[in-house]
Scaffold this motif. Structure first.
Motif, mmCIF file in Angstrom:
data_model
loop_
_atom_site.group_PDB
_atom_site.id
_atom_site.type_symbol
_atom_site.label_atom_id
_atom_site.label_comp_id
_atom_site.label_asym_id
_atom_site.label_seq_id
_atom_site.Cartn_x
_atom_site.Cartn_y
_atom_site.Cartn_z
ATOM 1 N N LEU A 1 0.832 -1.209 0.000
ATOM 2 C CA LEU A 1 0.000 0.000 0.000
ATOM 3 C C LEU A 1 0.864 1.256 0.000
ATOM 4 C CD1 LEU A 1 -2.659 -1.254 2.555
ATOM 5 C CD2 LEU A 1 -2.896 -1.118 0.070
ATOM 6 N N ILE A 2 1.990 1.191 0.686
ATOM 7 C CA ILE A 2 2.920 2.318 0.697
ATOM 8 C C ILE A 2 3.521 2.510 -0.690
ATOM 9 C CG2 ILE A 2 5.150 3.107 1.591
ATOM 10 C CD1 ILE A 2 4.307 1.864 4.296
ATOM 11 N N ALA A 3 3.940 1.409 -1.323
ATOM 12 C CA ALA A 3 4.484 1.498 -2.684
ATOM 13 C C ALA A 3 3.420 2.025 -3.651
ATOM 14 C CB ALA A 3 5.007 0.134 -3.139
ATOM 15 N N LEU A 4 2.180 1.576 -3.480
ATOM 16 C CA LEU A 4 1.091 2.079 -4.322
ATOM 17 C C LEU A 4 0.894 3.579 -4.119
ATOM 18 C CD1 LEU A 4 -1.200 1.438 -6.322
ATOM 19 C CD2 LEU A 4 -2.658 0.990 -4.321
ATOM 20 N N SER A 5 1.053 4.063 -2.897
ATOM 21 C CA SER A 5 0.919 5.505 -2.647
ATOM 22 C C SER A 5 1.971 6.280 -3.419
ATOM 23 C CB SER A 5 0.996 5.808 -1.148
ATOM 24 O OG SER A 5 2.320 5.737 -0.651
ATOM 25 N N VAL A 6 3.174 5.722 -3.541
ATOM 26 C CA VAL A 6 4.236 6.386 -4.295
ATOM 27 C C VAL A 6 3.839 6.475 -5.766
ATOM 28 C CG1 VAL A 6 6.669 6.277 -4.984
ATOM 29 C CG2 VAL A 6 6.004 5.645 -2.663
ATOM 30 N N VAL A 7 3.272 5.387 -6.298
ATOM 31 C CA VAL A 7 2.832 5.383 -7.704
ATOM 32 C C VAL A 7 1.762 6.440 -7.924
ATOM 33 C CG1 VAL A 7 1.680 4.028 -9.508
ATOM 34 C CG2 VAL A 7 3.365 2.922 -8.015
ATOM 35 N N VAL A 8 0.726 6.418 -7.099
ATOM 36 C CA VAL A 8 -0.413 7.334 -7.281
ATOM 37 C C VAL A 8 0.019 8.789 -7.104
ATOM 38 C CG1 VAL A 8 -2.660 8.030 -6.340
ATOM 39 C CG2 VAL A 8 -2.134 5.609 -6.665
ATOM 40 N N LEU A 9 0.780 9.067 -6.063
ATOM 41 C CA LEU A 9 1.212 10.452 -5.843
ATOM 42 C C LEU A 9 2.120 10.928 -6.973
ATOM 43 C CD1 LEU A 9 1.792 10.267 -1.992
ATOM 44 C CD2 LEU A 9 0.058 11.660 -3.158
ATOM 45 N N GLY A 10 2.992 10.057 -7.458
ATOM 46 C CA GLY A 10 3.830 10.414 -8.604
ATOM 47 C C GLY A 10 2.991 10.727 -9.835
ATOM 48 N N LEU A 11 1.964 9.920 -10.073
ATOM 49 C CA LEU A 11 1.086 10.162 -11.228
ATOM 50 C C LEU A 11 0.301 11.466 -11.075
ATOM 51 C CD1 LEU A 11 -0.258 6.549 -11.922
ATOM 52 C CD2 LEU A 11 1.398 7.866 -13.286
ATOM 53 N N LEU A 12 -0.112 11.776 -9.846
ATOM 54 C CA LEU A 12 -0.833 13.034 -9.613
ATOM 55 C C LEU A 12 0.067 14.235 -9.888
ATOM 56 C CD1 LEU A 12 -2.816 12.093 -6.391
ATOM 57 C CD2 LEU A 12 -3.762 12.487 -8.679
ATOM 58 N N VAL A 13 1.333 14.130 -9.507
ATOM 59 C CA VAL A 13 2.289 15.210 -9.789
ATOM 60 C C VAL A 13 2.533 15.295 -11.290
ATOM 61 C CG1 VAL A 13 4.691 15.954 -9.514
ATOM 62 C CG2 VAL A 13 3.402 15.157 -7.520
ATOM 63 N N ALA A 14 2.785 14.148 -11.913
ATOM 64 C CA ALA A 14 3.111 14.129 -13.345
ATOM 65 C C ALA A 14 1.974 14.664 -14.197
ATOM 66 C CB ALA A 14 3.472 12.711 -13.788
ATOM 67 N N SER A 15 0.755 14.325 -13.820
ATOM 68 C CA SER A 15 -0.402 14.755 -14.604
ATOM 69 C C SER A 15 -0.927 16.122 -14.178
ATOM 70 C CB SER A 15 -1.523 13.720 -14.477
ATOM 71 O OG SER A 15 -1.987 13.651 -13.138
ATOM 72 N N ARG A 16 -0.361 16.649 -13.090
ATOM 73 C CA ARG A 16 -0.802 17.928 -12.534
ATOM 74 C C ARG A 16 -2.300 17.906 -12.247
ATOM 75 N NH1 ARG A 16 3.348 22.085 -13.521
ATOM 76 N NH2 ARG A 16 1.749 23.610 -13.057
ATOM 77 N N THR A 17 -2.780 16.767 -11.792
ATOM 78 C CA THR A 17 -4.193 16.586 -11.477
ATOM 79 C C THR A 17 -4.533 17.321 -10.193
ATOM 80 O OG1 THR A 17 -4.199 14.425 -12.528
ATOM 81 C CG2 THR A 17 -5.988 14.872 -10.989
ATOM 82 N N ALA A 18 -5.582 18.109 -10.243
ATOM 83 C CA ALA A 18 -6.048 18.833 -9.064
ATOM 84 C C ALA A 18 -7.326 18.178 -8.558
ATOM 85 C CB ALA A 18 -6.311 20.292 -9.413
ATOM 86 N N PHE A 19 -7.412 17.975 -7.264
ATOM 87 C CA PHE A 19 -8.607 17.440 -6.626
ATOM 88 C C PHE A 19 -9.251 18.558 -5.822
ATOM 89 C CE2 PHE A 19 -7.566 12.634 -6.054
ATOM 90 C CZ PHE A 19 -7.452 12.493 -7.416
ATOM 91 N N SER A 20 -10.553 18.397 -5.561
ATOM 92 C CA SER A 20 -11.200 19.334 -4.650
ATOM 93 C C SER A 20 -10.552 19.172 -3.288
ATOM 94 C CB SER A 20 -12.702 19.033 -4.560
ATOM 95 O OG SER A 20 -12.907 17.799 -3.897
ATOM 96 N N GLY A 21 -10.679 20.179 -2.452
ATOM 97 C CA GLY A 21 -10.035 20.157 -1.150
ATOM 98 C C GLY A 21 -10.275 18.890 -0.364
ATOM 99 N N ALA A 22 -11.545 18.475 -0.227
ATOM 100 C CA ALA A 22 -11.877 17.310 0.587
ATOM 101 C C ALA A 22 -11.349 16.023 -0.035
ATOM 102 C CB ALA A 22 -13.378 17.225 0.788
ATOM 103 N N ALA A 23 -11.451 15.888 -1.332
ATOM 104 C CA ALA A 23 -10.986 14.659 -1.992
ATOM 105 C C ALA A 23 -9.474 14.518 -1.888
ATOM 106 C CB ALA A 23 -11.423 14.647 -3.456
ATOM 107 N N GLY A 24 -8.746 15.603 -2.087
ATOM 108 C CA GLY A 24 -7.295 15.560 -1.968
ATOM 109 C C GLY A 24 -6.855 15.249 -0.551
ATOM 110 N N VAL A 25 -7.516 15.887 0.421
ATOM 111 C CA VAL A 25 -7.201 15.643 1.831
ATOM 112 C C VAL A 25 -7.471 14.187 2.187
ATOM 113 C CG1 VAL A 25 -7.976 16.156 4.193
ATOM 114 C CG2 VAL A 25 -7.448 18.023 2.620
#
Length: 194
Positions: A96-120
């Motif tokens: 799950l920790i390794a998966l968090s690295v993948v997802v967070l990296g993809l969010l940075v790479a894609s510059r994806t913005a989430f609403s405040g609550a969803a991102g939190v």
């Protein structure tokens, strides 16, 4: 236009080189306290990259995300640490920790913005896993509270470094994309190596 300074780039490179493999890292010996807890997040690429990515992603989103996402991560990480210390919650969290690295990296790479609550919520979920891994090791430490304070402080420092990197590269669209892709690729490598 903000430019990534050479010292910032060198610091980021040193942190990546100094980090070890994906895994929770124990100090084993009695007496582990604040300094060992502070060092812990720097000793594994999984923790280091996820925490930097949270800071970078927060900077790219701007606004309230600049403080909400890092704060949510630290708060949820402290809860996860307590769960790990008490032996409650999950058993094996490394995937799950390794998966968090993948997802967070993809969010940075894609510059994806989430609403405040969803991102939190997303950042807090990942922080629970990271905190649990840290907390599960605390029983080996002679001083659990200083150890926990150390890893929470290190987390805040890594978020701050990520914020600085993200803010310095906000106008350079290619730099966060490449950095995020590298973080995600490292996460995939860590995930497949488990």
């Amino acid at each position: 236009m903000h430019k990534l300074s050479m010292p910032s780039a060198a610091l980021a490179a040193c942190l990546l080189i100094a980090s070890g493999s994906a895994a929770a890292h124990t100090f084993g010996a009695a007496g582990a306290g604040l300094a060992q807890g502070f060092a812990h997040p720097f000793l594994g690429a999984d923790h280091l990259l996820a925490m930097l990515a949270v800071g970078i992603w927060s900077a790219l989103q701007g606004g309230r995300s600049l403080w909400q996402l890092p704060l949510a991560f630290v708060a949820a990480m402290s809860l996860g640490g307590w769960l790990g210390l008490e032996g409650l919650g999950w058993g094996q969290v490394e995937p799950l920790i390794a998966l968090s690295v993948v997802v967070l990296g993809l969010l940075v790479a894609s510059r994806t913005a989430f609403s405040g609550a969803a991102g939190v919520a997303l950042v807090a979920l990942f922080a629970l896993f990271h905190g649990y891994a840290h907390g599960a090791e605390i029983p080996e430490a002679a001083a659990p509270l200083p150890y926990a304070a150390g890893f929470l402080l290190a987390t805040a420092v890594l978020h701050g470094l990520g914020l600085a990197l993200g803010l310095s590269s906000r106008r350079w669209h290619l730099l966060p994309r490449l950095g995020g892709a590298a973080i995600a690729a490292t996460g995939v490598y860590l995930l497949t190596g488990l």
